[in-house]
Scaffold this motif. Sequence first.
Motif, short mmCIF file in Angstrom:
data_model
loop_
_atom_site.label_atom_id
_atom_site.label_comp_id
_atom_site.label_asym_id
_atom_site.label_seq_id
_atom_site.Cartn_x
_atom_site.Cartn_y
_atom_site.Cartn_z
N THR A 179 0.83 -1.20 0.00
CA THR A 179 0.00 0.00 0.00
C THR A 179 0.87 1.26 0.00
N SER A 180 0.36 2.29 -0.63
CA SER A 180 1.07 3.58 -0.61
C SER A 180 0.61 4.45 0.56
N ALA A 181 -0.32 3.93 1.35
CA ALA A 181 -0.86 4.69 2.47
C ALA A 181 0.21 4.95 3.53
N LYS A 182 0.14 6.11 4.16
CA LYS A 182 0.96 6.37 5.34
C LYS A 182 0.37 5.59 6.51
N ILE A 183 1.25 5.11 7.38
CA ILE A 183 0.81 4.28 8.50
C ILE A 183 1.12 5.01 9.80
N VAL A 184 0.10 5.15 10.65
CA VAL A 184 0.23 5.86 11.92
C VAL A 184 -0.14 4.91 13.05
N TYR A 185 0.72 4.86 14.05
CA TYR A 185 0.47 4.06 15.26
C TYR A 185 0.02 4.99 16.37
N ASP A 186 -1.23 4.83 16.80
CA ASP A 186 -1.78 5.60 17.92
C ASP A 186 -1.52 4.80 19.19
N ALA A 187 -0.45 5.14 19.89
CA ALA A 187 -0.01 4.38 21.06
C ALA A 187 -0.82 4.80 22.29
N LEU A 188 -1.70 3.96 22.72
CA LEU A 188 -2.55 4.29 23.86
C LEU A 188 -1.76 4.31 25.16
N ASN A 189 -0.65 3.60 25.19
CA ASN A 189 0.25 3.60 26.34
C ASN A 189 1.68 3.40 25.84
N ALA A 190 2.64 3.79 26.65
CA ALA A 190 4.01 3.33 26.45
C ALA A 190 4.10 1.98 27.15
N GLU A 191 3.82 0.92 26.41
CA GLU A 191 3.50 -0.37 27.02
C GLU A 191 4.66 -1.00 27.79
N ALA A 192 5.87 -0.90 27.26
CA ALA A 192 7.00 -1.51 27.96
C ALA A 192 7.20 -0.87 29.33
N GLU A 193 7.11 0.45 29.38
CA GLU A 193 7.25 1.16 30.65
C GLU A 193 6.09 0.84 31.58
N LEU A 194 4.89 0.75 31.03
CA LEU A 194 3.73 0.41 31.85
C LEU A 194 3.93 -0.94 32.54
N GLN A 195 4.37 -1.94 31.79
CA GLN A 195 4.57 -3.26 32.39
C GLN A 195 5.71 -3.26 33.40
N ARG A 196 6.72 -2.44 33.16
CA ARG A 196 7.82 -2.35 34.14
C ARG A 196 7.30 -1.83 35.48
N VAL A 197 6.47 -0.81 35.44
CA VAL A 197 5.92 -0.23 36.68
C VAL A 197 4.96 -1.21 37.34
N VAL A 198 4.14 -1.89 36.55
CA VAL A 198 3.22 -2.89 37.09
C VAL A 198 4.00 -3.96 37.84
N ALA A 199 5.09 -4.45 37.24
CA ALA A 199 5.91 -5.47 37.89
C ALA A 199 6.49 -4.96 39.20
N GLN A 200 6.93 -3.72 39.19
CA GLN A 200 7.54 -3.11 40.38
C GLN A 200 6.54 -3.06 41.53
N VAL A 201 5.30 -2.67 41.23
CA VAL A 201 4.27 -2.60 42.28
C VAL A 201 3.90 -3.99 42.76
N ASP A 202 3.70 -4.93 41.82
CA ASP A 202 3.27 -6.28 42.20
C ASP A 202 4.32 -7.03 43.02
N GLN A 203 5.60 -6.69 42.84
CA GLN A 203 6.65 -7.39 43.59
C GLN A 203 6.55 -7.14 45.09
N GLY A 204 5.81 -6.11 45.48
CA GLY A 204 5.68 -5.79 46.89
C GLY A 204 4.73 -6.68 47.66
N LEU A 205 3.97 -7.53 46.96
CA LEU A 205 3.00 -8.41 47.61
C LEU A 205 3.27 -9.85 47.21
N THR A 206 3.41 -10.72 48.21
CA THR A 206 3.74 -12.12 47.94
C THR A 206 2.71 -12.78 47.03
N ARG A 207 1.42 -12.50 47.27
CA ARG A 207 0.39 -13.16 46.48
C ARG A 207 0.39 -12.69 45.03
#
Length: 403
Positions: free
Chosen positions: A129-157
């Motif tokens: 296709t000759s169309a321009k392609i645009v990615y609408d990033a709803l989150n910076a996903e890698a960073e989001l998962q890094r922070v989620v992991a950091q918070v979850d590590q504080g609880l054993t369960r």
Amino acid sequence: MRILLLTPDLPYPSESGAAIRNMGVIRGLAAAGHRLSLLSFAETAPDRESNPLFELCEEAHIVATPRHGKLKRIVKLLGSGQADIAFRLASPEYRRMLGRLLRENAYDLIQFSGIELGCYLSLIEASNTSAKIVYDALNAEAELQRVVAQVDQGLTRRLPAAMYSTIQSARLQQYEREICRAVDAVIAVSEQDRGFLLKHGGAPVRVIPNGIQVAEYKPAAEAARAPRQLVFSGKMDYRPNVDAVEWFHSAVYPLVRECNPQAGLLIVGRNPHRRLKRLAEHESVRITGWVESVLPFLHEAAVYIAPLRMGSGTRLKILEAMAAGCAVVSTSIGAAGLNDEVKGALCIADDAAAFARAIVSLFDDEKRRRELGALARARVSMHYDWSTLIPRLLRVYEELGLG
């Protein structure tokens, strides 16, 4: 322009942050005179007679959301070397429909919303296709998962969840980088997210924040707010929302109730996670599940809370609450991505005691609650209404040589 929009869920009814954003984009682009085609996933088939998508778009194609069980996802995550999110919305039917649309139409622009749809980039590229392609990033996903992991590590369960997010974050770095380097432009929803996405060294990254149609949220003149009613809203199986409510209920809510035994907590949103059921055992807590509209609950709130400890982007839930004239108490993470003027219309507190004090102070001062709610509505209208954001989006397209 002829524009093909790819979305992860149905933009209308707008039952998620992505849907609210995409519906705003669709309305704005249609009003600007562009010809829109939509390819979207949906849990159930929409009513074509009553759904405005079928009037706003020249054509709208709906595919059933794929079902990938948790066990299947874990097995694939461990065995594939890929991020789970890379195959979460993989669908042969969606792929067939996208291929047909690309063969039969000449688009000027293809815009996909959310990293989950990155799995279709190879098909788009192969179509020549000759169309321009645009990615609408709803989150910076890698960073989001890094922070989620950091918070979850504080609880054993939550250690299994933390391990999952740690694996995800590392793999998402590579996947996100590949996407950013394969498109013509990336749209971030905040300056913070832009900073993370720029590290991938790919296409130019422009910021178009989340927005809403502010006029739709205006409370009726005679509307009365319920005394000492706290409201939280969102998709209630989304990990940042589940964590926010659990933390608030265990660490903050008891402090509020000590001073205000009449305080109530209303949790509004679809798919409540099983961990939240125990919260509703207390008579002062109500969990609604799916609702047709969040507006009545926002108009009822004495104080809207956003006790988020993880996440990225701009929180549509906060924009909605502010547009509805609510006094809002948020953490710094909840308010991240908002500009300074809008943050100035919020109460921001990060530890449990400070969060509780902010709520109690607002409970005790109705005049301040009203003033803060009015200021919040005015500032959201100024900065986050789609009438101000669509011209910015069109300028992104102009930078790509599109008119």
